[in-house]
Design a protein around this motif. Structure first.
Motif, PDB file in Angstrom:
ATOM      1  N   GLN A  87       0.853  -1.173   0.000  1.00  0.00           N
ATOM      2  CA  GLN A  87       0.000   0.000   0.000  1.00  0.00           C
ATOM      3  C   GLN A  87       0.895   1.230   0.000  1.00  0.00           C
ATOM      4  O   GLN A  87       1.934   1.259   0.669  1.00  0.00           O
ATOM      5  N   SER A  88       0.508   2.228  -0.743  1.00  0.00           N
ATOM      6  CA  SER A  88       1.334   3.425  -0.845  1.00  0.00           C
ATOM      7  C   SER A  88       0.469   4.672  -0.794  1.00  0.00           C
ATOM      8  O   SER A  88      -0.747   4.633  -1.017  1.00  0.00           O
ATOM      9  N   GLY A 114      -1.083   8.130  -1.939  1.00  0.00           N
ATOM     10  CA  GLY A 114      -1.499   8.765  -3.168  1.00  0.00           C
ATOM     11  C   GLY A 114      -2.329   9.998  -2.866  1.00  0.00           C
ATOM     12  O   GLY A 114      -2.682  10.252  -1.707  1.00  0.00           O
ATOM     13  N   THR A 124      -1.404  -1.452  -4.634  1.00  0.00           N
ATOM     14  CA  THR A 124      -0.731  -1.348  -5.925  1.00  0.00           C
ATOM     15  C   THR A 124      -1.080  -2.573  -6.765  1.00  0.00           C
ATOM     16  O   THR A 124      -1.025  -3.704  -6.269  1.00  0.00           O
ATOM     17  N   SER A 135      -3.826   2.275 -17.009  1.00  0.00           N
ATOM     18  CA  SER A 135      -3.502   2.684 -15.649  1.00  0.00           C
ATOM     19  C   SER A 135      -4.481   3.741 -15.148  1.00  0.00           C
ATOM     20  O   SER A 135      -4.976   3.674 -14.007  1.00  0.00           O
ATOM     21  N   ASN A 136      -4.783   4.700 -16.006  1.00  0.00           N
ATOM     22  CA  ASN A 136      -5.707   5.768 -15.630  1.00  0.00           C
ATOM     23  C   ASN A 136      -7.103   5.230 -15.342  1.00  0.00           C
ATOM     24  O   ASN A 136      -7.750   5.620 -14.355  1.00  0.00           O
ATOM     25  N   ILE A 169      -7.056   3.266 -11.873  1.00  0.00           N
ATOM     26  CA  ILE A 169      -6.978   4.136 -10.694  1.00  0.00           C
ATOM     27  C   ILE A 169      -8.269   4.922 -10.498  1.00  0.00           C
ATOM     28  O   ILE A 169      -8.730   5.126  -9.365  1.00  0.00           O
ATOM     29  N   ASN A 192      -4.443   2.816  -6.047  1.00  0.00           N
ATOM     30  CA  ASN A 192      -3.970   4.165  -6.385  1.00  0.00           C
ATOM     31  C   ASN A 192      -2.625   4.162  -7.114  1.00  0.00           C
ATOM     32  O   ASN A 192      -2.026   5.215  -7.329  1.00  0.00           O
ATOM     33  N   ARG A 193      -2.150   2.949  -7.478  1.00  0.00           N
ATOM     34  CA  ARG A 193      -0.874   2.878  -8.183  1.00  0.00           C
ATOM     35  C   ARG A 193      -0.877   1.631  -9.072  1.00  0.00           C
ATOM     36  O   ARG A 193      -1.312   0.550  -8.644  1.00  0.00           O
ATOM     37  N   VAL A 230       1.711  -0.629 -11.812  1.00  0.00           N
ATOM     38  CA  VAL A 230       3.058  -0.832 -12.365  1.00  0.00           C
ATOM     39  C   VAL A 230       2.989  -1.901 -13.453  1.00  0.00           C
ATOM     40  O   VAL A 230       2.059  -2.718 -13.477  1.00  0.00           O
TER      41      VAL A 230
END
Length: 516
Positions: A446-447, A449, A460, A488-489, A492, A499-500, A502
């Motif tokens: 989790q990160s 944003g 993620t 990706s857009n 999210i 929220n991320r 990769v």
């Protein structure tokens, strides 16, 4: 179940990383072949002799103390023999011990082959062409009964033939794509030297397999567990073609399938393929058993064991079932008979492995001699819709091994939405068929944003897409950057909790296609 036709080629494996490629190339000529360890008891083939033998390369030096030896029984067959790299060196070493020695300059990679004699093996090969070398030893003294038919600047002996017998050898690897005319060399050996006609096709495979299934099953019944994938679907279709409603298919919803997949696939089985199938929703049972488990191997074992319990319960009251249909493929078989014994286990196989002994079911594995693309060809001939045949591989444990932490309903919901956006956009932008497999993974990360003016702390998602032929090796797919940005857009913005995003840019090897 053995589908070996009367005309075939035996490949003896000396441990080369390219051995499976030899088989694939030979089969491209509609010629059946099998891979067996170099020390295989060849008397097993007395009732169905091969029409030719290929001895693969290998990582050993013929001078090593425990080096794989020449299986001289191949000459009792009195059929053409082709030695590749180590397979060539062992021919010379067997006749003249010490004739192979370490080269002053090793030869790895591309090299220019100069053809000295373009008859038989090197027919239709230009006088000079690129080949792929991979050897540290070379032949310093050629046995008297052999003659050189090609060389390179670094290898005086790059290709040879016996002056009296149909025995050939090459120091390079014709099976890899880097050898520009390698396919022609193997074609010369298989069709012109071994005199094979290339009649092993999907149609002939179906005809012989259906006949064998009917003979094996008789009036008994077969149960087949369907995964929703191509392999089990082709197996079920073959068996159904052979014995009709003596087959009973079972399709289990383990709660780990993709968005709306259970009903979509069930409709395909019932309405388009007319398979006798029973759908079972056992999602609660699977998710309860997986509660709190994070280790991927434990996940696999739990999913396999619960599947067995569900499967067993589904047929426990019907004693008419005598056979189990299973979608084992040839790569799985090869790995279990490698020249040094079973290959090291990287991870458990995706398919459910085995059923309790008390079930007393005999196995029917109609596609165990086929590679993945060959299974797809058979499926097309059986009338399975091309859209389904082209579906990307999906592992038996499903999304359970694409969540890199404990499996919960909330995480499954997140991953299903991410996967659905990724796959649907690949289809809508005509990229789906350009990749061999695409998938989404929910990372245990989790990160921070920012969405609007608010701070978020969410998961993620990793996207992965690879190009491959059969999944044995794979390269990451170079999808267009605008496409990745758009996906990706969407993820999210449309999947609360992510929220991320990769993108995985690692190849196989060293990585595997799946993350767990």
């Amino acid at each position: 179940m053995q589908h070996r036709p009367s005309d075939w080629i035996l490949i003896l494996d000396y441990g080369s990383q390219y051995t499976q490629l030899i088989a694939r190339r030979i089969r491209e000529f509609n010629i059946y072949c099998e891979i067996h360890p170099f020390n295989k008891d060849l008397s097993d083939f007395e009732n169905n002799l091969p029409s030719g033998v290929i001895m693969s390369g290998g990582p050993s030096s013929v001078n090593d103390e425990d080096a794989p030896y020449l299986n001289t029984n191949v000459f009792d067959f009195e059929v053409p023999v082709l030695g590749i790299c180590y397979g060539l060196q062992i021919l010379a070493h067997h006749i003249i011990p010490g004739s192979v020695e370490k080269a002053e300059r090793r030869e790895f990679g591309r090299s220019d082959l100069i053809v000295d004699d373009d008859s038989d093996l090197l027919s239709n090969i230009p006088e000079e062409s690129v080949v792929w070398m991979s050897h540290g030893d070379h032949i310093k003294k050629l046995p008297a009964d052999y003659e050189i038919i090609a060389h390179t600047d670094n290898a005086r002996v790059a290709a040879v033939r016996h002056v009296n017998e149909k025995i050939f050898g090459v120091q390079f690897h014709p099976e890899v794509v880097h050898t520009v005319y390698g396919k022609q060399i193997l074609k010369n050996f298989a069709l012109d030297i071994c005199k094979l006609e290339g009649t092993w096709t999907a149609e002939s495979f179906i005809e012989s397999t259906v006949k064998e299934i009917r003979e094996q099953v008789g009036n008994d019944r077969v149960v087949c567990g369907l995964s929703g994938g191509v392999d089990s679907t082709v197996v079920a279709s073959l068996i159904h073609e052979a014995i009709g409603d003596q087959l009973q298919c079972i399709f289990v919803d383990n709660g780990l399938l993709r968005k709306n997949e259970f009903q979509k696939v069930l409709d395909l089985y019932e309405k388009e393929l007319n398979l006798p199938v029973k759908g079972i929703d056992a999602s609660d049972q699977f998710l309860e058993a997986l509660k709190g488990v994070t280790d991927p191997e434990k996940k696999r074992k739990i999913i396999g064991n619960v599947f067995i319990d569900v499967f067993d319960e589904a047929i426990s009251n019907d004693k008419s079932f005598k056979f189990l249909g299973q979608g084992t493929l040839y790569p799985d078989v090869i790995e279990s008979i490698s020249f040094k014994g079973p290959s090291a286990t990287i991870k458990s196989h995706h398919n459910v492995g085995g059923l309790p002994e008390e079930m007393n079911l005999s196995l029917i594995e109609p596609v165990r001699e086929l590679f993945k693309d060959e299974v797809r060809n058979v499926g097309r001939k059986l009338g399975i819709p091309d859209g389904f045949i082209k579906r990307h591989p999906f592992p038996g444990p499903g999304l359970g091994i694409r969540i890199l932490s404990d499996v919960t309903r909330d995480k499954l919901t997140l991953l299903r939405e991410v996967d659905d956006i990724f796959i649907s956009e690949l289809r809508s932008q005509d990229l789906y068929d350009e990749v061999w497999q695409a998938l989404a993974v929910l990372l245990p990360v989790q990160s921070v944003g920012v969405m609007g003016d608010e701070r978020t702390y969410e998961y993620t998602a990793a996207l992965r897409a690879v190009t491959s032929v059969d999944g044995m090796t794979a390269d990451w797919a170079h999808l267009p950057h605008p496409f990745l940005a758009y996906v990706s857009n969407r993820i999210i913005n449309e999947v609360p909790g992510i929220n991320r995003v990769v993108y995985d840019v690692s190849s196989k090897p060293p990585s595997t296609i799946e993350w767990e």
